[in-house]
Design a protein around this motif. Structure first.
Motif, PDB file in Angstrom:
ATOM      1  N   GLN A  70       0.842  -1.201   0.000  1.00 31.75           N
ATOM      2  CA  GLN A  70       0.000   0.000   0.000  1.00 31.75           C
ATOM      3  C   GLN A  70       0.880   1.255   0.000  1.00 31.75           C
ATOM      4  OE1 GLN A  70      -3.258   0.065  -0.346  1.00 31.75           O
ATOM      5  NE2 GLN A  70      -4.073   1.918   0.602  1.00 31.75           N
ATOM      6  N   LEU A  93       2.955  -4.857  -6.608  1.00 31.83           N
ATOM      7  CA  LEU A  93       2.133  -5.977  -7.085  1.00 31.83           C
ATOM      8  C   LEU A  93       2.631  -7.315  -6.562  1.00 31.83           C
ATOM      9  CD1 LEU A  93       1.377  -5.124 -10.818  1.00 31.83           C
ATOM     10  CD2 LEU A  93      -0.306  -5.777  -9.085  1.00 31.83           C
ATOM     11  N   LEU A  96       1.692  -7.472  -2.928  1.00 26.83           N
ATOM     12  CA  LEU A  96       0.249  -7.636  -2.809  1.00 26.83           C
ATOM     13  C   LEU A  96      -0.137  -9.084  -3.108  1.00 26.83           C
ATOM     14  CD1 LEU A  96      -2.558  -6.393  -2.420  1.00 26.83           C
ATOM     15  CD2 LEU A  96      -2.486  -5.614  -4.796  1.00 26.83           C
ATOM     16  N   TYR A 125      -9.905  -5.739   4.965  1.00 24.73           N
ATOM     17  CA  TYR A 125     -10.771  -4.557   4.995  1.00 24.73           C
ATOM     18  C   TYR A 125     -11.569  -4.399   6.284  1.00 24.73           C
ATOM     19  CZ  TYR A 125      -9.675  -3.869   0.104  1.00 24.73           C
ATOM     20  OH  TYR A 125      -9.007  -3.619  -1.059  1.00 24.73           O
ATOM     21  N   GLU A 295      -7.617   4.857   4.582  1.00 25.38           N
ATOM     22  CA  GLU A 295      -7.685   4.987   3.132  1.00 25.38           C
ATOM     23  C   GLU A 295      -7.969   3.628   2.484  1.00 25.38           C
ATOM     24  OE1 GLU A 295      -4.186   6.713   1.244  1.00 25.38           O
ATOM     25  OE2 GLU A 295      -5.578   7.877   0.020  1.00 25.38           O
ATOM     26  N   ALA A 300     -14.566  -0.077   0.833  1.00 21.56           N
ATOM     27  CA  ALA A 300     -15.126  -1.395   1.166  1.00 21.56           C
ATOM     28  C   ALA A 300     -16.088  -1.276   2.340  1.00 21.56           C
ATOM     29  CB  ALA A 300     -14.004  -2.373   1.492  1.00 21.56           C
TER      30      ALA A 300
ATOM     31  N   TRP B  59      -7.727   5.857  -7.421  1.00 18.96           N
ATOM     32  CA  TRP B  59      -8.511   4.821  -6.726  1.00 18.96           C
ATOM     33  C   TRP B  59      -7.694   3.619  -6.285  1.00 18.96           C
ATOM     34  CZ3 TRP B  59     -12.962   5.597  -4.501  1.00 18.96           C
ATOM     35  CH2 TRP B  59     -13.699   6.722  -4.896  1.00 18.96           C
ATOM     36  N   ILE B  60      -6.414   3.570  -6.608  1.00 19.16           N
ATOM     37  CA  ILE B  60      -5.632   2.368  -6.272  1.00 19.16           C
ATOM     38  C   ILE B  60      -5.626   2.120  -4.769  1.00 19.16           C
ATOM     39  CG2 ILE B  60      -3.304   1.356  -6.232  1.00 19.16           C
ATOM     40  CD1 ILE B  60      -2.829   2.664  -8.960  1.00 19.16           C
ATOM     41  N   LEU B  61      -5.364   3.167  -3.997  1.00 17.93           N
ATOM     42  CA  LEU B  61      -5.230   2.971  -2.552  1.00 17.93           C
ATOM     43  C   LEU B  61      -6.556   2.595  -1.910  1.00 17.93           C
ATOM     44  CD1 LEU B  61      -2.797   5.927  -1.752  1.00 17.93           C
ATOM     45  CD2 LEU B  61      -2.233   3.524  -2.130  1.00 17.93           C
ATOM     46  N   ARG B  62      -7.664   2.944  -2.566  1.00 20.92           N
ATOM     47  CA  ARG B  62      -8.987   2.679  -1.986  1.00 20.92           C
ATOM     48  C   ARG B  62      -9.740   1.544  -2.686  1.00 20.92           C
ATOM     49  NH1 ARG B  62     -11.640   8.385  -2.484  1.00 20.92           N
ATOM     50  NH2 ARG B  62     -10.280   8.448  -4.311  1.00 20.92           N
ATOM     51  N   ALA B  63      -9.100   0.830  -3.582  1.00 17.19           N
ATOM     52  CA  ALA B  63      -9.789  -0.253  -4.305  1.00 17.19           C
ATOM     53  C   ALA B  63     -10.511  -1.151  -3.302  1.00 17.19           C
ATOM     54  CB  ALA B  63      -8.779  -1.064  -5.101  1.00 17.19           C
ATOM     55  N   PRO B  64     -11.764  -1.536  -3.615  1.00 19.41           N
ATOM     56  CA  PRO B  64     -12.607  -2.172  -2.587  1.00 19.41           C
ATOM     57  C   PRO B  64     -12.341  -3.655  -2.348  1.00 19.41           C
ATOM     58  CG  PRO B  64     -13.839  -1.888  -4.610  1.00 19.41           C
ATOM     59  CD  PRO B  64     -12.504  -1.254  -4.844  1.00 19.41           C
ATOM     60  N   ARG B  68      -9.300  -6.392  -6.944  1.00 20.32           N
ATOM     61  CA  ARG B  68      -9.479  -5.161  -7.742  1.00 20.32           C
ATOM     62  C   ARG B  68      -8.258  -4.259  -7.624  1.00 20.32           C
ATOM     63  NH1 ARG B  68     -12.811  -6.364 -11.587  1.00 20.32           N
ATOM     64  NH2 ARG B  68     -14.674  -7.350 -10.753  1.00 20.32           N
ATOM     65  N   LYS B  69      -7.648  -4.249  -6.463  1.00 25.73           N
ATOM     66  CA  LYS B  69      -6.452  -3.425  -6.285  1.00 25.73           C
ATOM     67  C   LYS B  69      -5.332  -3.943  -7.192  1.00 25.73           C
ATOM     68  CE  LYS B  69      -5.251  -2.230  -1.997  1.00 25.73           C
ATOM     69  NZ  LYS B  69      -5.390  -0.765  -1.879  1.00 25.73           N
ATOM     70  N   ALA B  70      -5.161  -5.245  -7.233  1.00 24.53           N
ATOM     71  CA  ALA B  70      -4.106  -5.825  -8.073  1.00 24.53           C
ATOM     72  C   ALA B  70      -4.367  -5.532  -9.547  1.00 24.53           C
ATOM     73  CB  ALA B  70      -4.002  -7.332  -7.832  1.00 24.53           C
ATOM     74  N   LEU B  73      -3.791  -1.718 -10.183  1.00 19.65           N
ATOM     75  CA  LEU B  73      -2.363  -1.382 -10.101  1.00 19.65           C
ATOM     76  C   LEU B  73      -1.633  -1.872 -11.353  1.00 19.65           C
ATOM     77  CD1 LEU B  73      -0.089  -0.258  -8.318  1.00 19.65           C
ATOM     78  CD2 LEU B  73      -0.158  -2.369  -6.987  1.00 19.65           C
ATOM     79  N   TYR B 122     -15.754   4.416  -7.744  1.00 23.60           N
ATOM     80  CA  TYR B 122     -15.054   3.230  -8.239  1.00 23.60           C
ATOM     81  C   TYR B 122     -15.642   2.720  -9.546  1.00 23.60           C
ATOM     82  CZ  TYR B 122     -11.448  -0.195  -7.990  1.00 23.60           C
ATOM     83  OH  TYR B 122     -10.307  -0.889  -8.275  1.00 23.60           O
TER      84      TYR B 122
END
Ligand SMILES: [Fe+2]
Ligand SMILES: [Fe+2]
Lengths: 308, 314
Positions: A70, A93, A96, A125, A295, A300, B59-64, B68-70, B73, B122
């Motif tokens: 992050q 990545l 992650l 989350y 953040e 979520a 939105w990367i830091l807040r991807a739900p 989705r973040k991967a 990014l 999003y």
């Protein structure tokens, strides 16, 4: 309009769009390279291993990777050069990807007795700060100072690579699999950070000053990396975990060599204090983690029960 | 050898290559105006890839979800890669990346107008993938056959990735329209905002696009703006239907006779305003890029100084 190969190509880009695979297709679940991960995540807890300890240990390593990823992702569109955009995002990545497998394993193992397994997203989350188990180094802000980002990455990747090397032999198949893929990734991250440490340390007078300040700033958080928690101590005996104290000499050796080649001085600052003996592994964090999670979790949490 | 050829013969050879639908390569002679047009177009395209990282990067830091973040990014990282290939293609024409970046941050060169709109939810990540990457594909697939070799080759690689981005964006929207009411509303609201700006990505109507005919004669452009816009609308309408959302144009209707969808005229004064600098995010996008570039100066200087030291130690 002409009908040529090109029209064919252009339409093809659209044709199957409406039949796009469902969102639980495993090909997209964990990215490429960890094909059999689903099968591994649900493999049984090795004999003689306490499930709660194993879950906790997966959270430690998973949270280190998640929170560090992050922080690295903050660099997107902010890097000093396009090559660095690509490299930092790639590093984020990789971490992650490791985090996702480790959190999924933690959730599975934790729920194996009770039948209430949490998935990677519930863990990422819906936990509050004290439930996170990462070390402070992962959560420190770098305030978009490239020197700080490199100093953190150098220490973090050198340490994590040493841990993962030893986890190749873990009796837990998921930890061993994460280590198998992770050592290649971490070797690249460490090499990247070391090369930039040399350039910045031995570049211009300004870059030397800034890189030294960056190393000084992260150094108080190095000590925690080698502190053995009770969970780790028990799992070392069961052949599952690594004792972080055992990697100290190796990590020190690498850092000393990189710092000296970069004409930088190894800091002599005292380690950051603990909260009554508790650190990140026990859920006692710096003030920064709350902001990282605010953040990370905001969207979520705005949509409870929604799936994406 | 080339010294014996006069300008006319060179021009003749150049035109033969274009007429035969073959490629001009960096070492070949080319008219100065052709070179200038290409530099401008490739640079503008490269800048668009880089500036385009900002709205979705938001939105990367807040991807739900972590998945989705991967995905996001990786997508934004691809765009940085596209910028690199395109700057490299421009460099074959005798300019360099630093010089072009300078022109971007000082406003002397432009980037796609679409990135001057904000990414506010999003759903925008999905809609940008679906409509913006989708429109980019319509614009860019023909460029894979562009007369300038390095540009054409860069586009082949880029188009493959854009197509993947579009599928991922659409897949996010599918998940959202099958989700909660709030998620469905987000998709509709986002589509309402991005539909018209997406149509504007093809540029002004043909009647107001004075450079099109020269670019087509040079094999840099293969279709007019209006042709590409029509193709995009025809492809997108069934996709919107599959999502169960409404495109915000009451004039949208299938025209049996033409074999195409009819659609209303976009607001061209808005496009003009955004191009000339007064879109919702123009100042923000440039300021962000300029800050990142300026703050990276000491790092680039250090790398250059270190390389010089290494060289002299050898
Ligand atoms: Fe792109
Ligand atoms: Fe794209």
């Amino acid at each position: 309009m002409r009908t040529t190969q090109e029209d064919h190509d252009a339409t093809n880009a659209y044709q199957s769009l409406a039949d796009t695979v469902g969102h639980d297709d495993p090909r997209w679940a964990f990215g490429t390279g960890v094909e059999d991960v689903q099968a591994e995540i649900t493999s049984p807890v090795p004999d003689g291993v306490d499930a709660a300890d194993l879950a906790r240990y997966c959270l430690m390593l998973g949270d280190d990777a998640l929170i560090c990823a992050q922080r690295l992702a903050e660099w997107v569109s902010n890097a000093p050069e396009l090559e660095e955009e690509v490299a930092l995002a790639n590093t984020a990545l990789d971490l992650l990807g490791q985090a996702r497998v480790l959190l999924a394993r933690a959730g599975h193992v934790e729920g194996s007795g009770t039948g209430t397994a949490r998935d990677e997203d519930a863990l990422a989350y819906l936990r509050a700060e004290p439930e996170f188990r990462n070390v402070a180094l992962a959560e420190l802000p770098d305030s978009l100072d490239f020197g700080r980002a490199i100093a953190r990455l150098l220490v973090f990747s050198t340490w994590r690579l040493a841990l993962l090397h030893r986890l190749l032999a873990s009796r837990d198949p998921v930890l061993a699999a994460v280590a198998g893929k992770g050592v290649k990734e971490l070797a690249y991250h460490r090499d990247y950070a070391a090369r930039w440490t040399l350039r910045l340390g031995d570049g211009t007078p300004e870059s030397h000053r800034r890189m030294q300040a960056a190393v000084d700033a992260v150094w108080p958080y190095v000590e925690e990396l080698f502190r053995t928690s009770d969970v780790e101590r028990r799992l070392v005996g069961a052949g599952v975990a690594v004792d972080p104290a055992d990697v100290r000499a190796e990590v020190d050796g690498v850092l000393d060599e990189v710092l000296s080649r970069a004409t930088l001085t190894r800091p002599t600052v005292p380690p950051a204090g603990t909260v009554g003996g508790r650190g990140g592994r026990q859920g006692a964090h710096t003030e920064h983690l709350g902001h990282v999670l605010a953040e990370l979790q905001s969207l979520a949490r705005q949509h409870p029960g929604a799936s994406w | 050898m080339t010294a014996t050829l006069d300008e006319q013969e060179l021009q003749g050879r150049f035109e033969d290559v274009i007429a035969a639908d073959q490629r001009i390569e960096p070492r070949d002679w080319m008219p100065e105006a052709y070179r200038r047009t290409l530099v401008r177009q490739i640079a503008q395209h490269a800048h668009s890839e880089i500036i385009g990282m900002q709205p979705e990067g938001n939105w990367i830091l807040r991807a739900p979800s972590l998945r989705r973040k991967a995905i996001l990014l990786a997508k934004v990282q691809d765009e940085a890669g596209h910028g690199m290939y395109l700057y490299a293609a421009a460099e074959t024409l005798g300019v360099d990346r630093a010089e072009l970046t300078d022109k971007l941050v000082t406003g002397k060169q432009k980037y796609s107008s679409i990135f001057n709109y904000p990414a506010l939810s999003y759903a925008d990540v999905g809609v940008i993938g679906w409509l913006v990457d989708g429109a980019a594909i319509c614009n860019q697939v023909p460029l894979c056959r562009c007369s300038y070799g390095p540009y054409a080759r860069a586009m082949i690689r880029i188009c493959k990735e854009e197509s993947f981005h579009q599928r991922q964006g659409y897949e996010l929207l599918l998940a959202m329209v099958n989700g909660t009411d709030a998620q469905r509303e987000m998709v509709q609201e986002s589509t309402n905002r991005f539909w018209w700006p997406s149509l504007m990505m093809f540029g002004p109507p043909d009647a107001d696009s004075p450079n099109t005919s020269q670019s087509m004669a040079w094999g840099i452009k293969r279709h007019t703006n209006d042709e590409l816009r029509q193709r995009f609308v025809d492809m997108t309408v069934p996709q919107a239907e599959a999502l169960g959302i409404t495109l915000p144009d009451p004039g949208l209707a299938w025209n049996e006779e033409r074999g195409h969808y009819d659609f209303s005229e976009p607001d061209w004064t808005e496009l003009q305003a955004v191009i000339s600098g007064s879109g919702p995010c123009n100042a923000q996008r440039i300021a962000h890029r300029k800050r990142a570039h300026d703050e990276g100066e000491w790092v680039r200087e250090a790398a250059a100084a270190y390389a010089r030291k290494q060289e002299s130690r050898r």
